[in-house]
Motif scaffolding. Structure first.
Motif, PDB file in Angstrom:
ATOM      1  N   LEU A  93       0.660  -1.047   0.017  1.00  0.00           N
ATOM      2  CA  LEU A  93      -0.208   0.120  -0.145  1.00  0.00           C
ATOM      3  C   LEU A  93       0.965   1.244  -0.187  1.00  0.00           C
ATOM      4  O   LEU A  93       0.794   2.528   0.387  1.00  0.00           O
ATOM      5  N   GLY A  94       2.162   1.458  -0.745  1.00  0.00           N
ATOM      6  CA  GLY A  94       2.572   1.989  -1.298  1.00  0.00           C
ATOM      7  C   GLY A  94       1.928   2.822  -1.984  1.00  0.00           C
ATOM      8  O   GLY A  94       1.112   3.259  -2.019  1.00  0.00           O
ATOM      9  N   ARG A  95       2.859   4.024  -2.668  1.00  0.00           N
ATOM     10  CA  ARG A  95       1.996   5.245  -3.678  1.00  0.00           C
ATOM     11  C   ARG A  95       1.331   4.712  -4.701  1.00  0.00           C
ATOM     12  O   ARG A  95       0.170   4.213  -5.068  1.00  0.00           O
ATOM     13  N   MET A  96       1.738   3.831  -5.328  1.00  0.00           N
ATOM     14  CA  MET A  96       1.631   2.796  -6.370  1.00  0.00           C
ATOM     15  C   MET A  96       0.391   1.694  -5.927  1.00  0.00           C
ATOM     16  O   MET A  96      -0.671   1.749  -6.588  1.00  0.00           O
TER      17      MET A  96
ATOM     18  N   TRP B  52      -8.862  -7.230   0.165  1.00  0.00           N
ATOM     19  CA  TRP B  52      -8.056  -7.466   1.393  1.00  0.00           C
ATOM     20  C   TRP B  52      -7.072  -6.673   1.271  1.00  0.00           C
ATOM     21  O   TRP B  52      -6.245  -5.948  -0.168  1.00  0.00           O
ATOM     22  N   ILE B  53      -6.125  -5.609   1.739  1.00  0.00           N
ATOM     23  CA  ILE B  53      -5.331  -5.522   1.930  1.00  0.00           C
ATOM     24  C   ILE B  53      -3.843  -5.714   3.066  1.00  0.00           C
ATOM     25  O   ILE B  53      -4.344  -5.755   3.481  1.00  0.00           O
ATOM     26  N   VAL B  54      -2.855  -6.237   1.963  1.00  0.00           N
ATOM     27  CA  VAL B  54      -1.979  -6.925   2.816  1.00  0.00           C
ATOM     28  C   VAL B  54      -0.509  -5.374   2.680  1.00  0.00           C
ATOM     29  O   VAL B  54       0.028  -5.472   1.405  1.00  0.00           O
TER      30      VAL B  54
ATOM     31  N   ASP C  60      -2.460   2.483   8.152  1.00  0.00           N
ATOM     32  CA  ASP C  60      -2.877   3.185   6.754  1.00  0.00           C
ATOM     33  C   ASP C  60      -3.831   2.307   5.665  1.00  0.00           C
ATOM     34  O   ASP C  60      -5.072   2.979   5.408  1.00  0.00           O
ATOM     35  N   ALA C  61      -3.818   0.545   5.687  1.00  0.00           N
ATOM     36  CA  ALA C  61      -4.681  -0.229   5.160  1.00  0.00           C
ATOM     37  C   ALA C  61      -5.582   0.435   6.607  1.00  0.00           C
ATOM     38  O   ALA C  61      -6.916   0.165   5.153  1.00  0.00           O
ATOM     39  N   ASN C  62      -6.232   0.477   7.585  1.00  0.00           N
ATOM     40  CA  ASN C  62      -6.893   0.631   8.434  1.00  0.00           C
ATOM     41  C   ASN C  62      -7.925   2.095   7.673  1.00  0.00           C
ATOM     42  O   ASN C  62      -9.029   2.283   8.174  1.00  0.00           O
ATOM     43  N   ALA C  63      -6.712   3.399   7.838  1.00  0.00           N
ATOM     44  CA  ALA C  63      -7.335   4.498   7.335  1.00  0.00           C
ATOM     45  C   ALA C  63      -7.687   4.284   5.624  1.00  0.00           C
ATOM     46  O   ALA C  63      -9.057   4.699   5.456  1.00  0.00           O
TER      47      ALA C  63
END
Length: 337
Positions: free
Chosen positions: A12-15, A33-35, A41-44
């Motif tokens: 979950l960087g810029r790209m 899913w976000i890993v 950051d993922a929860n935000a």
């Protein structure tokens, strides 16, 4: 109602965030899913977009891969993590979309494709420029035969702003991290097998010399069909993100210029002022990234053949390796597989 394609995003960087937003906007995809390393950051992101998405750190990636609602994964994590994630995803029968380079070397890249074939699942190397409407239109026109044979392909690709040196230390070098896009593009347009490669580079930023990298390179490739490609790639451009392509054919010349930040052209007695180019690759290629996602969804659903083949990805990787060899030997080197 058409069922959505369930996706997991790794990184979950810029790209990664850019891909997440495209998934959210697509009516055909569902972000399951976000890993990523930074779970805050993922929860935000989950909260901001009111997503029904689960977020975990990489040590719990198996949870996402065990989820039967996940049809495919999008790997946007650091390059060093790609190979392991590709293998784990394919072992769980997931379709795989991965940013370049797939792995650090040709043998490991080939092994990943072999695994994908054995599992009957697609593996897409994300060369997004192929999905840009202008580049794709140029490619189709050349392939139609209306232009006549290709003689010269010239690609200019210069970054803006200058990437952080900490990123460059782990990027794998300019040829595999940046120039590989151009190596893929010019070969795609030339439509022939490479014969030889010559590369020259220089590190204008002295910090790069510590890890033997360059921030400005030129590459010349000859092909079996007689065409020649010239790539001018740099980590820095003083006026914006510079992306241009010129193709000289027997019957005509085709060219693609920069995309400006707006369409304002100012003319006066001192001359004509054009708008500066876009600031970065995400602003330059928004349509390409959306089209690339839709293509992946089509591939997952069996509606379209994968547009970036195993052979093409390996060829681009091999050209990148030979660029390093050419610089080291300070001479033209033959293309070998």
């Amino acid at each position: 109602m058409v069922s959505k394609v369930g996706l997991a995003v790794f990184g979950l960087g810029r790209m990664g965030l850019h891909h997440v937003k495209n998934i959210i906007m697509s009516p055909r995809a569902s972000l399951r899913w976000i890993v990523c390393e930074n779970i805050q950051d993922a929860n935000a992101v989950k909260e901001e977009y009111n997503l029904n998405t689960q977020c975990v750190t990489p040590d719990k990636v198996e949870q996402a891969l065990e989820d039967s609602s996940v049809d495919g994964v999008m790997i946007v994590s650091p390059t060093g993590t790609h190979e392991d994630l590709i293998q784990k995803s394919l072992d769980k029968a997931k379709s795989v979309f991965c940013e370049k380079p797939l792995t650090p070397s040709v043998p490991s890249t080939r092994a990943c494709y072999d695994l994908a074939e054995s599992k009957g699942k697609p593996l897409l190397c994300a060369f997004q420029r192929r999905f840009d409407p202008s580049f794709y239109s140029l490619y189709k026109q050349v392939r139609s035969g209306s232009t006549g044979p290709v003689r010269i392909v010239k690609a200019t690709s210069r970054d803006f702003p200058y990437p952080p040196v900490d990123y460059l230390r782990t990027s794998g070098g300019i040829f595999k991290d940046s120039t590989i896009h151009d190596l893929d593009m010019v070969s795609w347009i030339a439509g022939s097998k490479p014969v030889s490669v010559f590369a020259y580079g220089h590190a204008h930023n002295p910090e790069l010399r510590e890890f033997k990298d360059n921030d400005q390179v030129v590459v010349v490739i000859s092909y079996e069909n007689g065409s020649v490609a010239v790539v001018d790639n740099g980590r820095w451009c003083p006026y914006g993100y510079d992306q241009r392509l010129e193709v000289l054919c027997d019957k005509m010349q085709l060219s693609i210029d920069n995309k400006g930040v707006n369409h304002l052209i100012t003319s006066g007695d001192q001359g004509t002022l054009l708008p500066r180019p876009e600031d970065n690759f995400m602003n330059r290629y928004p349509d390409a990234y959306r089209n690339e996602l839709e293509h992946f969804l089509n591939v997952v659903q069996g509606k379209e053949e994968i547009r970036v083949s195993k052979e093409e990805t390996i060829q681009a990787m091999r050209l990148a390796e030979l660029c390093f060899e050419s610089i080291e030997k300070q001479k033209t080197v033959p293309y070998t597989e």
